[in-house]
Write an enzyme that holds these catalytic residues in place. Structure first.
Site, PDB file in Angstrom:
ATOM      1  N   CYS A  18      38.468 -44.821 -11.455  1.00  0.00           N
ATOM      2  CA  CYS A  18      37.732 -45.497 -10.376  1.00  0.00           C
ATOM      3  C   CYS A  18      36.917 -46.678 -10.909  1.00  0.00           C
ATOM      4  O   CYS A  18      36.302 -46.601 -11.974  1.00  0.00           O
ATOM      5  CB  CYS A  18      36.818 -44.493  -9.680  1.00  0.00           C
ATOM      6  SG  CYS A  18      35.973 -45.201  -8.244  1.00  0.00           S
ATOM      7  N   CYS A  39      29.287 -44.728 -10.610  1.00  0.00           N
ATOM      8  CA  CYS A  39      28.406 -43.615 -10.211  1.00  0.00           C
ATOM      9  C   CYS A  39      28.121 -42.744 -11.447  1.00  0.00           C
ATOM     10  O   CYS A  39      29.046 -42.206 -12.063  1.00  0.00           O
ATOM     11  CB  CYS A  39      29.072 -42.797  -9.108  1.00  0.00           C
ATOM     12  SG  CYS A  39      29.688 -43.832  -7.767  1.00  0.00           S
ATOM     13  N   CYS A  78      29.708 -39.259 -12.156  1.00  0.00           N
ATOM     14  CA  CYS A  78      31.114 -39.002 -11.829  1.00  0.00           C
ATOM     15  C   CYS A  78      32.076 -39.098 -13.016  1.00  0.00           C
ATOM     16  O   CYS A  78      32.145 -40.115 -13.705  1.00  0.00           O
ATOM     17  CB  CYS A  78      31.568 -39.955 -10.723  1.00  0.00           C
ATOM     18  SG  CYS A  78      33.204 -39.521 -10.101  1.00  0.00           S
ATOM     19  N   CYS A  95      40.005 -30.825   2.551  1.00  0.00           N
ATOM     20  CA  CYS A  95      39.382 -32.118   2.265  1.00  0.00           C
ATOM     21  C   CYS A  95      40.094 -32.818   1.117  1.00  0.00           C
ATOM     22  O   CYS A  95      40.201 -32.282   0.011  1.00  0.00           O
ATOM     23  CB  CYS A  95      37.907 -31.905   1.928  1.00  0.00           C
ATOM     24  SG  CYS A  95      37.079 -33.452   1.507  1.00  0.00           S
ATOM     25  N   CYS A 119      39.710 -33.368   6.553  1.00  0.00           N
ATOM     26  CA  CYS A 119      38.648 -34.249   6.064  1.00  0.00           C
ATOM     27  C   CYS A 119      39.215 -35.119   4.945  1.00  0.00           C
ATOM     28  O   CYS A 119      40.031 -34.652   4.150  1.00  0.00           O
ATOM     29  CB  CYS A 119      37.504 -33.386   5.538  1.00  0.00           C
ATOM     30  SG  CYS A 119      36.146 -34.334   4.843  1.00  0.00           S
ATOM     31  N   CYS A 124      30.667 -36.224   7.461  1.00  0.00           N
ATOM     32  CA  CYS A 124      30.221 -35.247   6.477  1.00  0.00           C
ATOM     33  C   CYS A 124      29.452 -36.044   5.434  1.00  0.00           C
ATOM     34  O   CYS A 124      30.043 -36.874   4.732  1.00  0.00           O
ATOM     35  CB  CYS A 124      31.440 -34.556   5.854  1.00  0.00           C
ATOM     36  SG  CYS A 124      31.035 -33.554   4.406  1.00  0.00           S
ATOM     37  N   ARG A 153      26.862 -27.281   3.607  1.00  0.00           N
ATOM     38  CA  ARG A 153      27.810 -26.810   2.585  1.00  0.00           C
ATOM     39  C   ARG A 153      27.150 -26.679   1.234  1.00  0.00           C
ATOM     40  O   ARG A 153      26.631 -27.671   0.701  1.00  0.00           O
ATOM     41  CB  ARG A 153      28.945 -27.832   2.402  1.00  0.00           C
ATOM     42  CG  ARG A 153      30.015 -27.714   3.379  1.00  0.00           C
ATOM     43  CD  ARG A 153      31.026 -28.850   3.246  1.00  0.00           C
ATOM     44  NE  ARG A 153      31.389 -29.225   4.586  1.00  0.00           N
ATOM     45  CZ  ARG A 153      32.164 -28.484   5.369  1.00  0.00           C
ATOM     46  NH1 ARG A 153      32.716 -27.388   4.901  1.00  0.00           N
ATOM     47  NH2 ARG A 153      32.403 -28.842   6.602  1.00  0.00           N
TER      48      ARG A 153
HETATM   49  N1  SAM Z   1      35.199 -41.994  -4.179  1.00  0.00           N
HETATM   50  C1  SAM Z   1      34.730 -41.439  -2.987  1.00  0.00           C
HETATM   51  C2  SAM Z   1      33.246 -41.593  -2.810  1.00  0.00           C
HETATM   52  O1  SAM Z   1      32.567 -41.919  -3.758  1.00  0.00           O
HETATM   53  O2  SAM Z   1      32.780 -41.393  -1.679  1.00  0.00           O
HETATM   54  C3  SAM Z   1      35.102 -39.979  -2.799  1.00  0.00           C
HETATM   55  C4  SAM Z   1      35.035 -38.995  -3.924  1.00  0.00           C
HETATM   56  S1  SAM Z   1      33.424 -38.672  -4.622  1.00  0.00           S
HETATM   57  C5  SAM Z   1      33.896 -37.762  -6.041  1.00  0.00           C
HETATM   58  C6  SAM Z   1      32.669 -37.535  -3.480  1.00  0.00           C
HETATM   59  C7  SAM Z   1      31.311 -36.999  -3.800  1.00  0.00           C
HETATM   60  O3  SAM Z   1      31.384 -35.980  -4.789  1.00  0.00           O
HETATM   61  C8  SAM Z   1      30.242 -37.942  -4.354  1.00  0.00           C
HETATM   62  O4  SAM Z   1      29.669 -38.721  -3.372  1.00  0.00           O
HETATM   63  C9  SAM Z   1      29.246 -36.970  -4.949  1.00  0.00           C
HETATM   64  O5  SAM Z   1      28.281 -36.614  -3.989  1.00  0.00           O
HETATM   65  C10 SAM Z   1      30.103 -35.757  -5.320  1.00  0.00           C
HETATM   66  N2  SAM Z   1      30.194 -35.612  -6.781  1.00  0.00           N
HETATM   67  C11 SAM Z   1      30.968 -36.335  -7.620  1.00  0.00           C
HETATM   68  N3  SAM Z   1      30.784 -35.957  -8.898  1.00  0.00           N
HETATM   69  C12 SAM Z   1      29.867 -34.972  -8.874  1.00  0.00           C
HETATM   70  C13 SAM Z   1      29.242 -34.182  -9.886  1.00  0.00           C
HETATM   71  N4  SAM Z   1      29.517 -34.361 -11.179  1.00  0.00           N
HETATM   72  N5  SAM Z   1      28.358 -33.241  -9.518  1.00  0.00           N
HETATM   73  C14 SAM Z   1      28.052 -33.070  -8.202  1.00  0.00           C
HETATM   74  N6  SAM Z   1      28.590 -33.803  -7.202  1.00  0.00           N
HETATM   75  C15 SAM Z   1      29.493 -34.731  -7.529  1.00  0.00           C
HETATM   76  C1  DTB Z   2      31.129 -33.340  -1.751  1.00  0.00           C
HETATM   77  O1  DTB Z   2      29.990 -33.593  -1.333  1.00  0.00           O
HETATM   78  N1  DTB Z   2      31.387 -32.585  -2.815  1.00  0.00           N
HETATM   79  C2  DTB Z   2      32.812 -32.536  -3.080  1.00  0.00           C
HETATM   80  C3  DTB Z   2      33.391 -33.264  -1.830  1.00  0.00           C
HETATM   81  N2  DTB Z   2      32.235 -33.763  -1.191  1.00  0.00           N
HETATM   82  C4  DTB Z   2      34.420 -34.291  -1.986  1.00  0.00           C
HETATM   83  C5  DTB Z   2      33.165 -33.111  -4.388  1.00  0.00           C
HETATM   84  C6  DTB Z   2      32.460 -32.452  -5.545  1.00  0.00           C
HETATM   85  C7  DTB Z   2      32.945 -33.068  -6.804  1.00  0.00           C
HETATM   86  C8  DTB Z   2      32.409 -32.387  -8.009  1.00  0.00           C
HETATM   87  C9  DTB Z   2      32.776 -33.055  -9.273  1.00  0.00           C
HETATM   88  C10 DTB Z   2      34.236 -33.056  -9.618  1.00  0.00           C
HETATM   89  O2  DTB Z   2      35.008 -32.153  -9.228  1.00  0.00           O
HETATM   90  O3  DTB Z   2      34.635 -33.964 -10.349  1.00  0.00           O
HETATM   91 FE1  SF4 Z   3      34.471 -43.550  -7.778  1.00  0.00          FE
HETATM   92 FE2  SF4 Z   3      33.388 -41.215  -8.480  1.00  0.00          FE
HETATM   93 FE3  SF4 Z   3      31.841 -43.135  -7.469  1.00  0.00          FE
HETATM   94 FE4  SF4 Z   3      33.632 -41.881  -5.863  1.00  0.00          FE
HETATM   95  S1  SF4 Z   3      31.857 -40.960  -6.867  1.00  0.00           S
HETATM   96  S2  SF4 Z   3      33.223 -44.116  -5.998  1.00  0.00           S
HETATM   97  S3  SF4 Z   3      35.285 -41.500  -7.347  1.00  0.00           S
HETATM   98  S4  SF4 Z   3      32.975 -43.221  -9.435  1.00  0.00           S
END
Ligand code: SAM
Ligand code: DTB
Ligand code: SF4
Length: 316
Positions: free
Chosen positions: A47, A51, A54, A91, A124, A184, A256
């Site tokens: 990506c 973030c 992430c 989802c 979703c 959501c 959730r």
């Molecule tokens: N790229 C899209 C976005 O950023 O909306 C969708 C996928 S993103 C992984 C969805 C959500 O997962 C993020 O907004 C964050 O709240 C959650 N998330 C991602 N990595 C995480 C982590 N290491 N621990 C907890 N929540 C996480």
């Molecule tokens: C949300 O709030 N939590 C989910 C879903 N929406 C997409 C994602 C959690 C991701 C946790 C980190 C990972 O699996 O990399």
């Molecule tokens: Fe990309 Fe992860 Fe940020 Fe979603 S949360 S925009 S997958 S870096």
């Protein structure tokens, strides 16, 4: 709901707060029922965004490789398995900044949504930024909910992400609402934010019009290689207070208990569910991170005399 009101609720003596949250829950929801929701990463890693939490950002060396977008057949197969295992929501998450109408990858997502929407689960997607045109097409294809988290307060957001703004997140949420898709939206605790940041985040959620249909509360999963890899776990009572407060101020939202359950004891999860959480992600994996195993969760629900929300009649 304003910040002062939220602070007052949050600061209620712990057991009074739990009682009030429980009463709110019972007035709006079926007792003893938890929605199981299955996640699938349809496009993993690589990506462009930064973030800080992430594992899928291309900026950090996390060991997550960039993969291709799954095909509609692959996704449909996973969705069928999710339904057989008792999930009523599926989802699909993609590691993208966003989607554009006309792109081949967006067409491919529409195709998978059309297929999955025949299965009678809530559908979703979480695809990053989009506008009204894309939202409308997703709605037509059968999407029922769009996940797009604000993650924290507007003030703390720039500490976590520099490649897009908080206002970009809100613009996407507005486009989703305009297309009459359920929103959501929630956030993450444990990123170094303060109690005030968490409550400001809830304040923003309560001011959505309409309010979010679902609010994921994620505890940070500290992913190796990300800037937040060494963050300590959140205090469990702070988490429970936040869930209870969210339940009270957003009585009709599904709350959730999302990422991070692997770091919570079963007793802590029981209190989260008592405080008003009524949905969990179900399945051995989240997107890239671990989730408690399916067997473990079955045992937990059974020990607490909770049951999975039954499948919808009439295909919904
Ligand atoms: N790229 C899209 C976005 O950023 O909306 C969708 C996928 S993103 C992984 C969805 C959500 O997962 C993020 O907004 C964050 O709240 C959650 N998330 C991602 N990595 C995480 C982590 N290491 N621990 C907890 N929540 C996480
Ligand atoms: C949300 O709030 N939590 C989910 C879903 N929406 C997409 C994602 C959690 C991701 C946790 C980190 C990972 O699996 O990399
Ligand atoms: Fe990309 Fe992860 Fe940020 Fe979603 S949360 S925009 S997958 S870096």
């Amino acid at each position: 709901m304003n910040l002062a009101q939220l602070q007052q609720i949050y600061a209620t003596p712990f057991f009074d707060l739990l009682e009030r949250a429980r009463a709110t829950f019972l007035a709006h929801w079926k007792k003893g029922e938890v929605q199981l929701c299955t996640l699938l990463s349809i496009k993993t890693g690589g990506c462009s965004e930064d973030c800080a939490y992430c594992a899928q950002s291309a900026r950090y060396r996390t060991g997550v490789r960039a993969e291709r977008l799954l095909t509609a057949e692959e996704v449909l197969e996973a969705a069928r398995r999710a339904r057989e295992n008792g999930s009523t929501r599926f989802c699909m998450g993609a590691a993208w900044k966003g989607v554009h109408d006309g792109d081949a990858k967006f067409e491919q997502v529409l195709e998978m949504v059309r297929a999955v929407s025949q299965l009678g689960m809530e559908v979703c997607v979480t695809l990053g930024q989009l506008g009204f045109g894309e939202a409308r097409k997703l709605k037509e294809a059968g999407v029922t909910a769009y996940n797009h988290n604000i993650d924290t307060s507007e003030e703390y957001y720039p500490e976590i992400v520099s490649t897009h703004r908080y206002s970009d997140r809100l613009d996407t949420i507005r486009a989703v609402q305009q297309a009459a898709i359920s929103v959501c939206c929630g956030g993450i605790v444990g990123m170094g934010e303060t109690e005030l940041d968490r409550l400001k985040m809830v304040e923003v959620l309560t001011n959505f019009d309409p309010p979010p249909e679902s609010v994921p509360i994620n505890c940070l999963m500290p992913m190796a290689g990300t800037p937040l890899e060494n963050q300590p776990p959140v205090d469990v009572f702070e988490l429970i207070r936040l869930i209870a407060t969210t339940r009270i101020v957003l009585p009709e939202a599904k709350v959730r208990l999302s990422a991070g359950r692997t770091r919570l004891s079963k007793e802590a999860q029981a209190l989260c569910l008592f405080a008003g959480a009524n949905s969990i992600f179900y399945g051995d994996k989240l997107l890239t991170a671990q989730n408690p195993g399916v067997d473990h969760d079955r045992e937990l629900l059974s020990a607490l005399d909770l049951s999975a929300q039954p499948p919808f009649a009439n295909g919904r």
